[in-house]
Design a protein around this motif. Structure first.
Motif, PDB file in Angstrom:
ATOM      1  N   LYS A 116       6.049  13.419  15.959  1.00 59.30           N
ATOM      2  CA  LYS A 116       4.800  14.179  16.075  1.00 59.30           C
ATOM      3  C   LYS A 116       4.570  14.946  14.773  1.00 59.30           C
ATOM      4  N   ASN A 117       3.301  15.278  14.518  1.00 60.20           N
ATOM      5  CA  ASN A 117       2.945  16.000  13.289  1.00 60.20           C
ATOM      6  C   ASN A 117       3.718  17.322  13.158  1.00 60.20           C
ATOM      7  N   LYS A 118       3.884  18.017  14.271  1.00 61.81           N
ATOM      8  CA  LYS A 118       4.602  19.290  14.248  1.00 61.81           C
ATOM      9  C   LYS A 118       6.065  19.086  13.834  1.00 61.81           C
ATOM     10  N   GLU A 119       6.697  18.032  14.350  1.00 66.39           N
ATOM     11  CA  GLU A 119       8.092  17.732  13.998  1.00 66.39           C
ATOM     12  C   GLU A 119       8.217  17.406  12.512  1.00 66.39           C
ATOM     13  N   ILE A 120       7.256  16.642  12.005  1.00 62.37           N
ATOM     14  CA  ILE A 120       7.277  16.261  10.583  1.00 62.37           C
ATOM     15  C   ILE A 120       7.124  17.502   9.713  1.00 62.37           C
ATOM     16  N   ALA A 121       6.185  18.367  10.097  1.00 61.34           N
ATOM     17  CA  ALA A 121       5.953  19.591   9.333  1.00 61.34           C
ATOM     18  C   ALA A 121       7.225  20.441   9.280  1.00 61.34           C
ATOM     19  N   GLN A 122       7.897  20.568  10.416  1.00 61.69           N
ATOM     20  CA  GLN A 122       9.141  21.353  10.451  1.00 61.69           C
ATOM     21  C   GLN A 122      10.225  20.699   9.610  1.00 61.69           C
ATOM     22  N   THR A 132       0.835  -1.201   0.000  1.00 62.93           N
ATOM     23  CA  THR A 132       0.000   0.000   0.000  1.00 62.93           C
ATOM     24  C   THR A 132       0.869   1.250   0.000  1.00 62.93           C
ATOM     25  N   LEU A 133       1.938   1.252   0.794  1.00 63.44           N
ATOM     26  CA  LEU A 133       2.808   2.427   0.863  1.00 63.44           C
ATOM     27  C   LEU A 133       3.493   2.708  -0.472  1.00 63.44           C
ATOM     28  N   VAL A 134       3.829   1.663  -1.215  1.00 62.04           N
ATOM     29  CA  VAL A 134       4.471   1.837  -2.520  1.00 62.04           C
ATOM     30  C   VAL A 134       3.548   2.578  -3.484  1.00 62.04           C
ATOM     31  N   LYS A 135       2.254   2.400  -3.333  1.00 58.77           N
ATOM     32  CA  LYS A 135       1.275   3.028  -4.224  1.00 58.77           C
ATOM     33  C   LYS A 135       1.032   4.505  -3.890  1.00 58.77           C
ATOM     34  N   LEU A 136       1.474   4.944  -2.726  1.00 62.52           N
ATOM     35  CA  LEU A 136       1.249   6.331  -2.308  1.00 62.52           C
ATOM     36  C   LEU A 136       2.240   7.271  -2.985  1.00 62.52           C
ATOM     37  N   SER A 137       1.929   8.541  -2.916  1.00 68.60           N
ATOM     38  CA  SER A 137       2.889   9.536  -3.404  1.00 68.60           C
ATOM     39  C   SER A 137       4.104   9.503  -2.475  1.00 68.60           C
ATOM     40  N   PRO A 138       5.276   9.883  -2.992  1.00 70.00           N
ATOM     41  CA  PRO A 138       6.475   9.884  -2.137  1.00 70.00           C
ATOM     42  C   PRO A 138       6.284  10.737  -0.871  1.00 70.00           C
ATOM     43  N   GLN A 139       5.590  11.856  -0.997  1.00 69.19           N
ATOM     44  CA  GLN A 139       5.345  12.744   0.152  1.00 69.19           C
ATOM     45  C   GLN A 139       4.482  12.040   1.200  1.00 69.19           C
ATOM     46  N   SER A 140       3.398  11.410   0.789  1.00 64.10           N
ATOM     47  CA  SER A 140       2.515  10.709   1.737  1.00 64.10           C
ATOM     48  C   SER A 140       3.258   9.565   2.417  1.00 64.10           C
ATOM     49  N   ARG A 141       4.023   8.821   1.639  1.00 67.19           N
ATOM     50  CA  ARG A 141       4.783   7.699   2.189  1.00 67.19           C
ATOM     51  C   ARG A 141       5.785   8.187   3.230  1.00 67.19           C
ATOM     52  N   LYS A 142       6.523   9.255   2.904  1.00 71.03           N
ATOM     53  CA  LYS A 142       7.531   9.808   3.810  1.00 71.03           C
ATOM     54  C   LYS A 142       6.883  10.280   5.112  1.00 71.03           C
ATOM     55  N   ILE A 143       5.772  10.979   4.997  1.00 72.59           N
ATOM     56  CA  ILE A 143       5.071  11.485   6.189  1.00 72.59           C
ATOM     57  C   ILE A 143       4.595  10.326   7.056  1.00 72.59           C
ATOM     58  N   PHE A 144       4.034   9.311   6.429  1.00 73.09           N
ATOM     59  CA  PHE A 144       3.555   8.156   7.188  1.00 73.09           C
ATOM     60  C   PHE A 144       4.705   7.449   7.903  1.00 73.09           C
ATOM     61  N   GLU A 145       5.803   7.245   7.204  1.00 73.94           N
ATOM     62  CA  GLU A 145       6.954   6.562   7.802  1.00 73.94           C
ATOM     63  C   GLU A 145       7.526   7.357   8.968  1.00 73.94           C
ATOM     64  N   LEU A 146       7.607   8.673   8.818  1.00 71.95           N
ATOM     65  CA  LEU A 146       8.101   9.506   9.914  1.00 71.95           C
ATOM     66  C   LEU A 146       7.162   9.437  11.115  1.00 71.95           C
ATOM     67  N   SER A 147       5.868   9.429  10.851  1.00 72.59           N
ATOM     68  CA  SER A 147       4.872   9.395  11.923  1.00 72.59           C
ATOM     69  C   SER A 147       4.803   8.047  12.617  1.00 72.59           C
ATOM     70  N   ALA A 149      -3.440  15.933   6.684  1.00 70.64           N
ATOM     71  CA  ALA A 149      -4.196  15.512   5.496  1.00 70.64           C
ATOM     72  C   ALA A 149      -3.557  14.273   4.859  1.00 70.64           C
ATOM     73  N   HIS A 150      -2.241  14.271   4.746  1.00 74.15           N
ATOM     74  CA  HIS A 150      -1.543  13.111   4.168  1.00 74.15           C
ATOM     75  C   HIS A 150      -1.750  11.869   5.045  1.00 74.15           C
ATOM     76  N   LEU A 151      -1.654  12.041   6.362  1.00 67.93           N
ATOM     77  CA  LEU A 151      -1.831  10.898   7.265  1.00 67.93           C
ATOM     78  C   LEU A 151      -3.254  10.351   7.189  1.00 67.93           C
ATOM     79  N   THR A 152      -4.229  11.234   7.136  1.00 65.31           N
ATOM     80  CA  THR A 152      -5.629  10.807   7.037  1.00 65.31           C
ATOM     81  C   THR A 152      -5.849  10.004   5.760  1.00 65.31           C
ATOM     82  N   LYS A 153      -5.319  10.502   4.659  1.00 69.98           N
ATOM     83  CA  LYS A 153      -5.454   9.812   3.371  1.00 69.98           C
ATOM     84  C   LYS A 153      -4.766   8.443   3.413  1.00 69.98           C
ATOM     85  N   THR A 154      -3.566   8.401   3.976  1.00 74.14           N
ATOM     86  CA  THR A 154      -2.817   7.145   4.048  1.00 74.14           C
ATOM     87  C   THR A 154      -3.537   6.135   4.929  1.00 74.14           C
ATOM     88  N   LEU A 155      -4.015   6.560   6.079  1.00 74.28           N
ATOM     89  CA  LEU A 155      -4.729   5.643   6.976  1.00 74.28           C
ATOM     90  C   LEU A 155      -6.013   5.126   6.332  1.00 74.28           C
TER      91      LEU A 155
END
Length: 194
Positions: free
Chosen positions: A152-158, A131-146, A169-175
């Motif tokens: 935390k979301n704030k750390e990822i954003a920074q 499933t992660l392979v099918k995501l955009s690179p940005q969504s995958r990266k955010i999910f893996e970091l989380s 939004a990316h995490l919601t879509k990925t989940l």
């Protein structure tokens, strides 16, 4: 779920490494609490079960040289400790109320049938990776970091130079995608990504 290098963490646990224990605690303690609470429906009992899980990890750390799948081992131990707690509660409830006793019997049956074997967790990991392979690179990266690096979301954003709302939004879509892909494993899915 740990994805970075589970074999290294297991080796660390087997040797009694405090850092490996801390990593596992940080990643799993909340997830195991919610798993136990789902079945026990009692804060104190759930906390006791999770404390017993981590006590077992620390006291019996040499067993980890034989563990193949950490998630499976942790959820199986938590499940078994919940079953013991339910059996104890059933004995005390049997005399005080038939309704509570029947509810406990139903919960025990449901928990007992839950498959927490390594094979199931390997299947889940495979589906997650597909499933992660099918995501955009940005969504995958955010999910893996989380979820895998426990940021935390704030750390990822920074770190990525984006807004916290974008991370959410990316995490919601990925989940949502993972929930669809793992629909046959829903009871475990609910606790793997807390």
């Amino acid at each position: 779920m740990i994805s970075v290098n589970e074999s290294e963490i297991l080796k660390g646990l087997a040797s009694g490494d405090k850092f490996a224990f801390g990593m596992v605690f940080n990643i799993y303690h909340v997830r195991l609490y919610y798993f136990a609470f789902h079945y026990l429906n009692d804060e104190e009992s759930s906390k006791d079960v999770v404390q017993d899980v981590f006590s077992a990890i620390w006291e019996e750390h040499t067993k980890f040289s034989d563990v193949r799948n950490l998630s499976s081992w942790l959820y199986t131990l938590t499940k078994n400790l919940c079953l013991k707690k339910i059996d104890h509660l059933k004995v005390t409830q049997k005399h005080s109320g038939i309704l509570e006793y029947r509810q406990l019997a139903a919960v025990r049956s449901s928990l007992n049938e839950l498959d927490t074997s390594p094979v199931i967790f390997e299947e889940i990991n495979t589906i997650i990776q597909q499933t992660l392979v099918k995501l955009s690179p940005q969504s995958r990266k955010i999910f893996e970091l989380s979820r895998f690096e426990n940021k935390k979301n704030k750390e990822i954003a920074q770190e990525l130079g984006i807004s916290q709302k974008t991370v959410e939004a990316h995490l919601t879509k990925t989940l949502k995608e993972l929930r669809k892909a793992l629909k046959n494993y829903l009871p475990l899915f609910l606790f793997l990504f807390k």
